[in-house]
Design a protein around this motif. Structure first.
Motif, PDB file in Angstrom:
ATOM      1  N   GLY D  14       0.794  -1.224   0.000  1.00 47.87           N
ATOM      2  CA  GLY D  14       0.000   0.000   0.000  1.00 47.87           C
ATOM      3  C   GLY D  14       0.823   1.268   0.000  1.00 47.87           C
ATOM      4  N   GLY D  18       6.727   2.387  -3.327  1.00 48.82           N
ATOM      5  CA  GLY D  18       7.312   1.043  -3.381  1.00 48.82           C
ATOM      6  C   GLY D  18       7.153   0.350  -4.728  1.00 48.82           C
ATOM      7  N   ALA D  37      13.095  -5.208   4.086  1.00 44.08           N
ATOM      8  CA  ALA D  37      12.432  -4.915   5.364  1.00 44.08           C
ATOM      9  C   ALA D  37      11.413  -3.859   4.990  1.00 44.08           C
ATOM     10  N   THR D  84      11.560   4.639   2.861  1.00 46.66           N
ATOM     11  CA  THR D  84      10.788   4.827   4.103  1.00 46.66           C
ATOM     12  C   THR D  84      10.428   6.304   4.246  1.00 46.66           C
ATOM     13  N   PRO D  85       9.669   6.639   5.271  1.00 50.25           N
ATOM     14  CA  PRO D  85       9.386   8.069   5.493  1.00 50.25           C
ATOM     15  C   PRO D  85      10.669   8.873   5.706  1.00 50.25           C
ATOM     16  N   ASN D  86      10.564  10.138   5.367  1.00 48.82           N
ATOM     17  CA  ASN D  86      11.733  11.005   5.305  1.00 48.82           C
ATOM     18  C   ASN D  86      12.640  10.968   6.530  1.00 48.82           C
ATOM     19  N   HIS D  89      15.430   8.304   6.690  1.00 45.15           N
ATOM     20  CA  HIS D  89      16.388   8.072   5.600  1.00 45.15           C
ATOM     21  C   HIS D  89      17.833   8.108   6.064  1.00 45.15           C
ATOM     22  N   GLU D 106      15.617   7.407  -1.059  1.00 45.47           N
ATOM     23  CA  GLU D 106      14.558   8.288  -1.548  1.00 45.47           C
ATOM     24  C   GLU D 106      14.839   9.732  -1.147  1.00 45.47           C
ATOM     25  N   LYS D 107      14.192  10.631  -1.831  1.00 47.25           N
ATOM     26  CA  LYS D 107      14.314  12.052  -1.495  1.00 47.25           C
ATOM     27  C   LYS D 107      13.256  12.400  -0.465  1.00 47.25           C
ATOM     28  N   PHE D 323      12.359   5.526 -13.716  1.00 43.94           N
ATOM     29  CA  PHE D 323      12.970   4.919 -12.525  1.00 43.94           C
ATOM     30  C   PHE D 323      13.912   3.793 -12.955  1.00 43.94           C
TER      31      PHE D 323
HETATM   32  N1  LIG Z   1      11.144  10.035  -5.961  1.00 43.28           N
HETATM   33  C1  LIG Z   1       9.831  10.251  -6.014  1.00 43.28           C
HETATM   34  O1  LIG Z   1       9.301  10.667  -7.040  1.00 43.28           O
HETATM   35  C2  LIG Z   1       8.998  10.000  -4.809  1.00 43.28           C
HETATM   36  C3  LIG Z   1       7.608   9.908  -4.944  1.00 43.28           C
HETATM   37  C4  LIG Z   1       6.847   9.599  -3.814  1.00 43.28           C
HETATM   38  C5  LIG Z   1       7.488   9.413  -2.579  1.00 43.28           C
HETATM   39  N2  LIG Z   1       8.831   9.570  -2.499  1.00 43.28           N
HETATM   40  C6  LIG Z   1       9.552   9.389  -1.223  1.00 43.28           C
HETATM   41  O2  LIG Z   1       9.496   8.021  -0.884  1.00 43.28           O
HETATM   42  C7  LIG Z   1       9.446   7.892   0.521  1.00 43.28           C
HETATM   43  C8  LIG Z   1       8.278   7.021   0.870  1.00 43.28           C
HETATM   44  O3  LIG Z   1       7.118   7.696   0.463  1.00 43.28           O
HETATM   45  P1  LIG Z   1       5.739   6.964   0.265  1.00 43.28           P
HETATM   46  O4  LIG Z   1       4.832   7.998  -0.273  1.00 43.28           O
HETATM   47  O5  LIG Z   1       5.918   5.702  -0.462  1.00 43.28           O
HETATM   48  O6  LIG Z   1       5.335   6.682   1.774  1.00 43.28           O
HETATM   49  P2  LIG Z   1       4.263   5.672   2.318  1.00 43.28           P
HETATM   50  O7  LIG Z   1       3.891   6.168   3.641  1.00 43.28           O
HETATM   51  O8  LIG Z   1       3.207   5.424   1.296  1.00 43.28           O
HETATM   52  O9  LIG Z   1       5.090   4.313   2.490  1.00 43.28           O
HETATM   53  C9  LIG Z   1       6.172   4.222   3.388  1.00 43.28           C
HETATM   54  C10 LIG Z   1       6.494   2.757   3.570  1.00 43.28           C
HETATM   55  O10 LIG Z   1       7.637   2.634   4.385  1.00 43.28           O
HETATM   56  C11 LIG Z   1       7.379   1.691   5.431  1.00 43.28           C
HETATM   57  N3  LIG Z   1       8.184   2.019   6.582  1.00 43.28           N
HETATM   58  C12 LIG Z   1       8.034   3.071   7.410  1.00 43.28           C
HETATM   59  N4  LIG Z   1       8.996   3.048   8.363  1.00 43.28           N
HETATM   60  C13 LIG Z   1       9.758   1.959   8.112  1.00 43.28           C
HETATM   61  C14 LIG Z   1      10.879   1.410   8.762  1.00 43.28           C
HETATM   62  N5  LIG Z   1      11.414   1.974   9.816  1.00 43.28           N
HETATM   63  N6  LIG Z   1      11.398   0.305   8.244  1.00 43.28           N
HETATM   64  C15 LIG Z   1      10.855  -0.282   7.171  1.00 43.28           C
HETATM   65  N7  LIG Z   1       9.789   0.200   6.527  1.00 43.28           N
HETATM   66  C16 LIG Z   1       9.243   1.315   7.005  1.00 43.28           C
HETATM   67  C17 LIG Z   1       5.921   1.817   5.674  1.00 43.28           C
HETATM   68  O11 LIG Z   1       5.408   0.678   6.315  1.00 43.28           O
HETATM   69  C18 LIG Z   1       5.393   1.999   4.256  1.00 43.28           C
HETATM   70  O12 LIG Z   1       5.211   0.742   3.647  1.00 43.28           O
HETATM   71  C19 LIG Z   1       9.355   9.294   1.078  1.00 43.28           C
HETATM   72  O13 LIG Z   1      10.604   9.688   1.529  1.00 43.28           O
HETATM   73  C20 LIG Z   1       8.925  10.121  -0.105  1.00 43.28           C
HETATM   74  O14 LIG Z   1       9.406  11.456  -0.022  1.00 43.28           O
HETATM   75  C21 LIG Z   1       9.579   9.843  -3.580  1.00 43.28           C
END
Ligand SMILES: NC(=O)c1ccc[n+]([C@@H]2O[C@H](COP(=O)([O-])OP(=O)(O)OC[C@H]3O[C@@H](n4cnc5c(N)ncnc54)[C@H](O)[C@@H]3O)[C@@H](O)[C@H]2O)c1
Ligand SMILES: NC(=O)c1ccc[n+]([C@@H]2O[C@H](COP(=O)([O-])OP(=O)(O)OC[C@H]3O[C@@H](n4cnc5c(N)ncnc54)[C@H](O)[C@@H]3O)[C@@H](O)[C@H]2O)c1
Ligand SMILES: NC(=O)c1ccc[n+]([C@@H]2O[C@H](COP(=O)([O-])OP(=O)(O)OC[C@H]3O[C@@H](n4cnc5c(N)ncnc54)[C@H](O)[C@@H]3O)[C@@H](O)[C@H]2O)c1
Ligand SMILES: NC(=O)c1ccc[n+]([C@@H]2O[C@H](COP(=O)([O-])OP(=O)(O)OC[C@H]3O[C@@H](n4cnc5c(N)ncnc54)[C@H](O)[C@@H]3O)[C@@H](O)[C@H]2O)c1
Lengths: 385, 385, 385, 385
Positions: D14, D18, D37, D84-86, D89, D106-107, D323
């Motif tokens: 979800g 990912g 993970a 993962t969340p910002n 990182h 990720e950024k 990507f």
């Molecule tokens: N490059 C891009 O175009 C782009 C686009 C969207 C998001 N992002 C970045 O990607 C990152 C994730 O964003 P998202 O929108 O997918 O977030 P999201 O909240 O939809 O998903 C985050 C995922 O990380 C997992 N997670 C959280 N903490 C964790 C931990 N400690 N260990 C393992 N897994 C963990 C969560 O369970 C979740 O599955 C962010 O940093 C966001 O800025 C980048």
């Protein structure tokens, strides 16, 4: 969940469509690419297969070797893609079906209607999947168009306008180039060139989106470059079994067009418009309202659209993902059989032998009508009359 | 320089096309609007004429009165525009021509081929201008397309694809509305509906741009709304006297399309694409190069384009200015006659009786072919065979 | 209904904007072009005026002559358009206002804020119309955007993004061309070049559409071609009196852009987007719904849109018609005064001296802020603080 | 050629981004997905990992477990993606780098500039790759833009205009939705919301395409939805080290925009324009010539474009393939290291720790300037001053 095993015939180094298959099949991690007979030159095929990661004993030198090698393996391939030149599709597909493999065959599926009927019978008889790669039907918004029509969003379809126009064979000084010439030579290409190559994509899409089949047609075919025996530009009018009227233009001499596969569907209560070159937008006008822009990936579309959309709205998706959707359908179909369950209806949309057969009948009908001043001819294969 | 005197028959209050004529004729200050019989209801016509600024004695109650009133005036109108319903064009145009007036007649010029031939003869015989309002041929970039083809920029034309599709008659529940119904009723509309109304614009444009005339055609016509006797959707294939192949689709049930008049021309060394709804850009691909965007008003196009471009590049110009260009052609033609000089060749592009006649022949050919399963028929008027 | 009498100062042969005024003023037959001082060279002006159809005694050699000649005529001009170079606007406009004429002045209305305030006072004092030609605000769909915002279709406006970018001054090797150079020379152009020339159109549009006025701004100005003293590219952030945030980019070195005047308005419950180069479509998304395409001329828009739409939907309208709408507003304003009645509120939208003054204050604010590293400055004229 | 081993932290079921990573990494068959993970909830992460095909012992419950488990395996992962969340990182990336893994983070790469500098040092010190996922820089035509600028096709860059505007956070009634709210809450999101989330993509692209770095900037930030502490709309002006002027607008309240990442680059001898939503066309105008359309996949572009184009011209490619191109760069970089050879320079374009660091410095600069009325601030990280 264990991956399915996948193999390829054709699609060797430098081939046009091979990479798109590998992208598509690999996309969701459903299929592991484990076997192949990729080239008509055994050595090159074996070598390239291994460079792509195949084990040496499954990088075969010919499709016959591959069939022999895979047939009795316990981990034999679950699906074989046939992406060789047209004239070989029938023989290879038949051989794999007869030996119990599921097959995804490139278009055109066969060279004759009789061959097409044979494959349909064979698929029915063996219970194997014989899919045909009308890959553009895998685009998420094409799926959604079909769902919209099916659920009545535009009412009964009156007219469908399809086209597939490009200009890549427009250079008369290049007409003798062997890479181009064979396509317009009946000895190699059969009874039709541009319609058989591109037109059938557009015609399949018309059927796919409307849920109707072509019954009869009238064709106007021309060779814009006079030395060509077969057509490089064709206009086909047709009638479908649900009452829709069809207009289809295809050309390979349309300078300025790149890959002009586009479709418009006009019903009693709405119209739809979509183009392969900008596949992430679908234009929809409900009768009496305004044109609106449906975005791939937006919420609440249809199960068919949701299933085939992979990244969030606003991010472009392209043709390799459309191909991937065909493979995802097939993965679901194969797994459902393995599990003895009904497959997800939203995945049950991959084009199949019947579609390949219908295209073949249409190809011959176009050639016949085209030679006879556009007389209307039955476009159905004998077995569906 | 004294203005030319201009008058109108038809185009009364609330009419669809009247305002566009007044905009177009008034655009350059070449014509003074001095006389009119604007409405089939004498009182309303006289009243509206005066509200538009006509002197009371030149705001006529009928075209007969207007003819009588103008005929012997020293300052009589130099040009009469006929913008009445189709069935009246012939009679009115003939009467004014016979009395020595120049006429711009709305399309379709007549209801029969014989009438068309009569007007051609009459125009030749009297030496008067009998122009027909294929107004879209006045767009600056349409003029430029023609010039490009004529000077060989795309080589010999192989295929021309024209369309004029809208959805304004798609509502079956509105089909009985008298404003719509008459158009599909042979008693009032003649032998063709959508082709005669819109298709002939697209076909004229195909001729205008390629510099070739239609010789024979095959038509597939349908009534998407079944209660209609005449067609609301038609596909026409044709062959031109310079060897070009034509494909033309026209529809009034294409929901989502507003005013889809568009043309693509594919030659041996280049392709062109233009659309009426975005008329300030012309897409051009020279063989083997990239698609490029020609902007209306850019420098160094052609005399034909320069003459018909009024504001600087980047500022949209629209359809009233295209009409204005037809009037500008006519002003130049009339003045040249008055001055006893040759007219500017770049202005000598207004559509004329011959074009109106050819359209009429095409209308009958479409109706005939359409009724006979698309048999190929001669599309030329007898006098041009 | 008798025509109004119209005259012009400036707009001589070969001028850029003169033809658009004559097209616009002539469009509806409201104005008769009867007087002019068209050129800074008396002989050429008189000659050209007569070629355009002016009587010899009203084809003046200078605006002073014109003022003297018209002042006491019973049939004197009802409206004077001033389309001369910027530095002369104030003096000419003032003189005509003082003598009781209505004036439409080209932008920028003046060279200083003080002059602008003087004209506002003068217009109020004399009761004469002093309009300013932000002609793009005459487009039918711009009027409709304003009406939509005013009636709450997109809620309170949060952000407005305007731009006016072209590339016509991008050639460094042409920077010394006198036709270009003066624009970037403070001695001739004043304190600002590109913002004063194009930016104020975009800023006026932001005000016009949102119904809000700019209060303060911060500017980043640059000379992409270093020899220029004044800016050829500017970014301006601003705040409006209704709370909207503004962003405005203008450039004359944006190669590939022709006439990039565009506006986006984002409110609490919807967004709007429009572009001058494709002016017949307006893109609208209501919050949570889909993007929809509003077509110029479609039914049931707004009184403001209906009034300014001249040909049926699907037919392109362009910039001369937008100018025509400004003139139509003025005709209605002048007639209402003559008739002693209230004017049609849907016509009461022509830009006026206050708008010209506000632009002038913004120009100075941009210059000041731009020189001071983008410090925020009050953008209002003193009289509106 | 053996596949490289690849693992992921984050990107669980979800998650938004990912799937795009798995699509991208899997695209060319270079990487086998062998460890992960995936979720902050250990059970879900392990379960989902296995459903995606990971072996049970490599479907870890936490990144710490993953690090411990992989560290000493002979077949340990060659690359770890951190999605993962910002706020996590930095810690995760540092840990993997310290243990000798290559990382794609990720950024935004970190939450502070100091952390960013630490990662740059660490990457240099360990000799490991620390890449940052500015994935849009992987688009084939973005690569080509960069190549065109680098080889001088548009001359010295004068102005670059970047934007990234969407409307997905425009609904005030949804502002309290936890999925949205945290982004505008400094406690969770840090010093910036929309700029840190989307603006840095646009700014990275400006650097990537021009080959210049941002030196100083001035920002105007606003919260269109007043309850928000952090900005949902920002305008940033900047100056680059090669002399280019930058303008960057980013918004999350731009209703009607889906994913408006677009860039325009204006140089001395040409201009370029590209948009993420239609990524297969690049608009190019050479000074004094016409706008032309460069198609992804056309012949003879640049090594950088050719390398990143996978299907034939006219077939849309989308964001997952962009990507994929980042992953293809990384595969080449890793293999070159393994083989002890220089990597293909056309692949040496993946964004790296230095880019992540510069973004972080820009984020703080924007926040600082934004709070101080747009004062110009140094946008460089201390280590690059
Ligand atoms: N490059 C891009 O175009 C782009 C686009 C969207 C998001 N992002 C970045 O990607 C990152 C994730 O964003 P998202 O929108 O997918 O977030 P999201 O909240 O939809 O998903 C985050 C995922 O990380 C997992 N997670 C959280 N903490 C964790 C931990 N400690 N260990 C393992 N897994 C963990 C969560 O369970 C979740 O599955 C962010 O940093 C966001 O800025 C980048
Ligand atoms: N679905 C689509 O959109 C689409 C698009 C392009 C091509 N195609 C179809 O795909 C097929 C292949 O087209 P292409 O353009 O890639 O052709 P291609 O000539 O580029 O490649 C054909 C490949 O098949 C190999 N091959 C030939 N004979 C073989 C044999 N007997 N055994 C094993 N390999 C063999 C060749 O070595 C080559 O690698 C055609 O049928 C074509 O119509 C479909
Ligand atoms: N060239 C084009 O692009 C174009 C576009 C639209 C219409 N047309 C043509 O213009 C003509 C008029 O079409 P319209 O849509 O404006 O029709 P309309 O019905 O809207 O208007 C017709 C006008 O003619 C007047 N009229 C009718 N009979 C008359 C008579 N005997 N004497 C004087 N006035 C009379 C009517 O009172 C009315 O004002 C048609 O022939 C149509 O095909 C051409
Ligand atoms: N509203 C718009 O969209 C728009 C567009 C272009 C220009 N303009 C404005 O219009 C004005 C004119 O611009 P242009 O590009 O047409 O300039 P131009 O130099 O092309 O033409 C100016 C004309 O004014 C005449 N003139 C100069 N001084 C005069 C005088 N003292 N008396 C009479 N005539 C005189 C000149 O002979 C010439 O014919 C400028 O203020 C400009 O900013 C507005």
């Amino acid at each position: 969940m264990a991956k399915l095993n996948w193999g390829m015939v054709g699609g060797g180094e430098g081939s046009q469509i091979g990479p798109a298959h590998r992208l598509g099949a690999g996309l969701d991690g459903e299929f592991a690419f484990v076997a192949g007979a990729l080239d008509h030159r055994p050595e090159q095929g074996r070598d390239y297969g291994q460079r792509l990661g195949l084990d040496a004993d499954r990088a075969y030198g010919s499709w016959q070797d591959m069939l022999a090698g895979e047939k009795d393996r316990p981990d034999r391939v679950d699906l074989v893609t046939v992406a060789t030149p047209n004239a070989t599709h029938f023989e290879i597909t038949r051989a794999f079906l007869e030996n119990g493999f599921h097959v995804l065959c490139e278009k055109p599926m066969t060279m004759t209607v009789a061959e097409g009927e044979e494959l349909v019978h064979l698929a029915n008889h063996t219970g194997r999947i014989c899919a045909v790669n009308y890959g553009y039907s895998g685009y998420s918004l094409v799926r959604h168009m079909r769902a919209m029509v099916a659920r009545g969003d535009i009412g009964k379809v009156r007219v469908v306008v399809a086209e597939f126009a490009h200009g890549h064979h427009a250079d008369a000084t290049d007409a003798d180039n062997p890479r181009v010439r064979w396509r317009y030579d009946p000895a190699q290409a059969g009874v039709s060139a541009q319609f058989a190559d591109c037109g059938i994509h557009a015609m399949h899409m018309a059927s796919f989106v409307t849920g109707q089949e072509v019954e009869r047609l009238s064709a106007d075919i021309v060779s814009g470059i006079p030395v060509r025996t077969l057509e490089d530009d064709a206009m086909v009018n047709f009638r479908m079994d649900g009452g829709a009227v069809g207009r289809l233009w295809t050309s390979s001499i349309a300078i300025g067009r790149q890959h002009g596969l586009a479709i418009q569907v006009f019903g009693e209560t709405g119209g739809l418009r979509w183009s392969q070159e900008q596949p992430n937008q679908l234009y929809y006008m409900p009768l009496g309202q305004r044109l609106q822009v449906i975005e791939r990936g937006e919420g609440n579309l249809s199960p068919e659209a949701d299933r085939t959309s992979r990244v969030t709205v606003g991010h472009a998706e392209g043709m390799p993902l459309a191909f991937g959707n065909i493979y995802a359908d097939l993965a679901e179909a194969i797994r459902a059989r393995k599990d003895g369950r009904t497959m997800d209806p939203a995945a049950n949309l991959y084009p199949r032998a019947e579609d390949g057969l219908r295209s073949m009948a249409a190809v011959f009908a176009v050639a016949e009508s085209g030679k006879a001043d556009g007389v209307w001819v039955d476009a159905r294969p004998p077995m569906f009359r």
